[in-house]
Design an enzyme around this catalytic site. Structure first.
Site, mmCIF file in Angstrom:
data_model
loop_
_atom_site.group_PDB
_atom_site.id
_atom_site.type_symbol
_atom_site.label_atom_id
_atom_site.label_comp_id
_atom_site.label_asym_id
_atom_site.label_seq_id
_atom_site.Cartn_x
_atom_site.Cartn_y
_atom_site.Cartn_z
ATOM 1 N N SER A 49 0.804 -1.121 -0.009
ATOM 2 C CA SER A 49 -0.269 -0.011 -0.186
ATOM 3 C C SER A 49 0.786 1.276 0.067
ATOM 4 O O SER A 49 0.507 2.449 -0.398
ATOM 5 C CB SER A 49 -0.971 -0.040 1.157
ATOM 6 O OG SER A 49 -0.232 0.154 2.169
ATOM 7 N N LYS A 110 0.711 4.587 7.117
ATOM 8 C CA LYS A 110 0.366 5.457 5.891
ATOM 9 C C LYS A 110 0.847 6.994 5.963
ATOM 10 O O LYS A 110 1.518 7.162 6.835
ATOM 11 C CB LYS A 110 -1.494 5.674 5.950
ATOM 12 C CG LYS A 110 -2.004 4.346 5.941
ATOM 13 C CD LYS A 110 -1.880 3.488 4.707
ATOM 14 C CE LYS A 110 -2.769 2.165 4.992
ATOM 15 N NZ LYS A 110 -2.688 1.440 3.680
#
Length: 222
Positions: A49, A110
């Site tokens: 990701s 993230k």
């Protein structure tokens, strides 16, 4: 008239080897726990990701004191150097796991996109923060197709305002990241620290001579 006094030699009692080893081990464990709890913690990247900033198999260190030292078993933080800011790559406890046991909770990594009070909107893959385009150089798109807003929030989200004490985060691999577009905001108390350096990188799918990614070892995370 002077005189001399004989000193008795105090015998040195040597500890058994197993006691020396056990004491050294206890000290090492205590120091490791202190470092892991208050200063730094190691993490491994399991998914793509954050491509191409972080690859699967990258091992990184997280600075746990920059956002404030957390007292174990409490939500209290002290001596924060600063708050998370846009562009930081953070490690946090996944908000969807709050009702799970401690050992079942997962850590995500993230990039911070929206800070408390920011307005975030995504239109045709482009991210706008407070009505201004936000396109960091680390952002990548590996799927050229647009997903309609009615089908998924991936390419069309908002506008939404980030609540106080929370953050909007996204993966750098924008088309293949499970992030705030899908499950919402990250509470401040869930953030564990700032990812700042890659200390090891292992390519499990590579050939024997290319499993260690030497070029990534010791590289800062931007």
């Amino acid at each position: 008239m002077g005189f001399s006094r004989k000193r008795k030699n105090t015998p040195i009692v040597k500890k058994p080897w197993y006691r020396e080893w056990s004491e050294a081990l206890i000290v090492a464990v205590v120091l490791a726990l202190i470092i892991r709890t208050f200063l730094f913690q190691a993490f491994k990247i399991p998914s793509g990701s954050m491509l191409d900033t972080l690859l699967i198999g990258d091992h990184l260190l997280v600075n746990k004191f920059i956002y404030g030292t957390e007292i174990p078993f409490t939500d209290q933080r002290y001596l924060a150097l600063r708050n998370p800011k846009r562009g930081d790559v953070i490690v946090f406890e996944f908000p969807g796991d709050k009702d799970k046991s401690y050992f079942e909770r997962r850590d995500f990594i993230k990039r911070v996109i929206g800070e408390p009070g920011d307005k975030v909107e995504i239109r045709e893959k482009k991210v706008y923060v407070n009505d201004e385009l936000y396109a960091p150089p680390q952002e990548t798109h590996k799927d050229p197709q647009l997903v309609p807003a009615l089908a998924s929030p991936r390419d069309f989200t908002g506008p939404i305002q980030v609540p106080a004490g929370k953050y909007f985060v996204m993966g750098d691999n924008r088309d293949f990241s499970y992030d705030s577009r899908f499950w919402g905001f990250v509470p401040r108390d869930n953030i564990k620290g700032l990812a700042f350096i890659k200390y090891w990188s292992w390519n499990a799918a590579g050939s024997l001579l290319h499993k260690i990614r030497f070029g990534r070892i010791g590289r800062p995370i931007n």
